[in-house]
Design an enzyme around this catalytic site. Structure first.
Site, PDB file in Angstrom:
ATOM      1  N   LYS A  86      -0.596  -3.756  10.417  1.00 32.11           N
ATOM      2  CA  LYS A  86      -1.573  -4.334  11.329  1.00 32.11           C
ATOM      3  C   LYS A  86      -1.046  -4.430  12.756  1.00 32.11           C
ATOM      4  CE  LYS A  86      -1.745  -8.124   8.886  1.00 32.11           C
ATOM      5  NZ  LYS A  86      -0.587  -7.911   7.969  1.00 32.11           N
ATOM      6  N   LYS A 145     -10.952  -3.343  -3.858  1.00 26.68           N
ATOM      7  CA  LYS A 145      -9.514  -3.084  -3.885  1.00 26.68           C
ATOM      8  C   LYS A 145      -8.742  -4.398  -3.886  1.00 26.68           C
ATOM      9  CE  LYS A 145      -5.840  -1.069  -0.983  1.00 26.68           C
ATOM     10  NZ  LYS A 145      -5.574  -0.440   0.336  1.00 26.68           N
ATOM     11  N   CYS A 159       2.818   1.869  -4.270  1.00 18.72           N
ATOM     12  CA  CYS A 159       3.355   1.971  -2.913  1.00 18.72           C
ATOM     13  C   CYS A 159       4.699   1.270  -2.910  1.00 18.72           C
ATOM     14  CB  CYS A 159       2.394   1.372  -1.888  1.00 18.72           C
ATOM     15  SG  CYS A 159       2.145  -0.414  -2.065  1.00 18.72           S
ATOM     16  N   THR A 181      -6.702   1.459   3.358  1.00 18.25           N
ATOM     17  CA  THR A 181      -7.056   0.272   4.141  1.00 18.25           C
ATOM     18  C   THR A 181      -5.898  -0.713   4.241  1.00 18.25           C
ATOM     19  OG1 THR A 181      -7.994  -0.622   2.096  1.00 18.25           O
ATOM     20  CG2 THR A 181      -9.538   0.342   3.681  1.00 18.25           C
TER      21      THR A 181
END
Length: 382
Positions: free
Chosen positions: A350, A270, A319, A52
């Site tokens: 995004k 999360k 990450c 996400t």
């Protein structure tokens, strides 16, 4: 015999920006496009894993991003419509921080400038509205009802499948480009260690951590820093279901800057930290979650202070951010025909749907969109 592949357009790196651009070019009916990736997207070697990402519109990083965010949301909706996939969850996003925080002030300024809906409230009101928060009146919130959550790996998979169906685009995976040169005829040649070569008139290089070392032999110095980042999912009670809890961005003067998501598809609550992190060299292995003493501790501190219904760790992950010095994007054409896109500093995905459109148009027309004007390399060397 050495294999040489010729094309009009070469996209090096089939991550978020590379595949978004390839998808745009395919939809526009362009042909002779070669796309390369060292792995097989979607994968966890770049910046598009972790299930996400938030999409915010009243942008706290600067109001100049707002038109790009609005265009991106429109294109995400179009991708959902065209594929029939659920790619965007309209959870809304709550921006939280002290009233004096520059990020909160910029969120409010962006909303005013572009007449965006933003419900402004103090921390007590936010807690009443979303009981999953434990906030006092020292905090200020701005809720964006149009914002939400993107399902990032689904999106990458959609783009890959659409590109695979295009007769004008070839995606070649397992292809790590180790060198690129500008030929005397004006074209570019990219080479692999196995001897394969790819020659094209125009190139988009969007290779994440490998972008700066790949272009350095061309005399192009890119001030990019690779940083190890962590995020994790936690068990949580029903207060954190998507219909009861929004995505969020949280600034705390003591603890740092965090982002988070409700419990989507049963994955758990999360949360990750946006600032801080451990610098890494390109290609250096990332230590797994938990190897650094602060990996869990820094997330737990935020949970204990603000999120009373969040419980035990479910799983953690790592990450990477590729940061520019000012944490704004780096998109430019340092040599005629060679476009670079990188340094997205942890807030690029995004925009990928809109940036893919702009980068694709740039590759076709040779003209950069005005929306990209603020991301040039010159600002970082001034």
């Amino acid at each position: 015999m050495t294999q040489t592949v010729h094309s009009k357009t070469l996209i090096i790196g089939a991550g978020s920006m590379g595949l978004a651009t390839a998808d745009y070019l395919a939809s526009a009916g362009e042909d002779s496009i070669q796309v390369l990736d060292a792995h097989s997207p979607p994968h966890d070697q770049g910046a598009h894993h972790g299930e996400t990402r938030l999409i915010r519109l009243a942008y706290g990083e600067g109001s100049g991003y707002v038109p790009l965010a609005l265009r991106a949301l429109k294109r995400w909706r179009e991708l959902e419509r065209d594929t029939g996939e659920s790619l965007f969850a309209p959870t809304g996003v709550l921006n939280l921080g002290p009233a004096s925080a520059p990020f909160i002030r910029q969120v409010e300024a962006s909303a005013r400038r572009y007449d965006l809906p933003l419900d402004e409230m103090d921390g007590v009101a936010a807690t009443e509205r979303w009981p999953g928060w434990q906030l006092d009146d020292s905090m200020r919130g701005g809720f964006e009802s149009r914002a939400g959550v993107l399902r990032v790996e689904r999106i990458i998979d959609c783009w890959r499948r659409r590109v695979a169906c295009s007769p004008g685009v070839t995606l070649t995976t397992g292809t790590a480009i180790t060198r690129i040169r500008h030929r005397d005829d004006g074209r570019f040649e990219a080479g692999c260690d196995d001897g394969r070569r790819f020659v094209a008139d125009r190139v988009l290089a969007s290779t994440g951590q490998h972008l700066a070392p790949l272009l350095a032999p061309l005399g192009i110095e890119l001030p990019l820093t690779r940083v190890r980042k962590t995020f994790a999912w936690f068990k949580a009670d029903s207060r954190y279901l998507p219909q009861r809890f929004p995505g969020f961005s949280l600034t705390d003067d003591e603890l740092g800057i965090y982002y988070g998501f409700p419990d989507i598809d049963g994955a758990g609550f999360k949360i990750g930290r946006h600032d801080s992190g451990q610098p890494l060299d390109p290609g250096e292995p990332m230590a797994p979650f938990g190897d650094h003493s602060d990996d869990l501790v820094e997330l737990r501190r935020v949970i204990d202070r603000y999120l009373p219904g969040v419980g035990a760790l479910h799983r953690g992950a790592v990450c990477q951010y590729i940061r520019t010095p000012d944490e704004h994007f780096l998109i430019d054409e340092p040599l005629p025909g060679l476009i670079v896109a990188g340094g997205f500093s942890g807030h690029g995905f995004k925009f990928a749907s809109a940036l893919g459109e702009s980068l694709g148009q740039w590759l076709v027309t040779g003209e950069a969109a005005s929306a990209l004007a603020g991301f040039g390399l010159a600002r970082l060397s001034a």
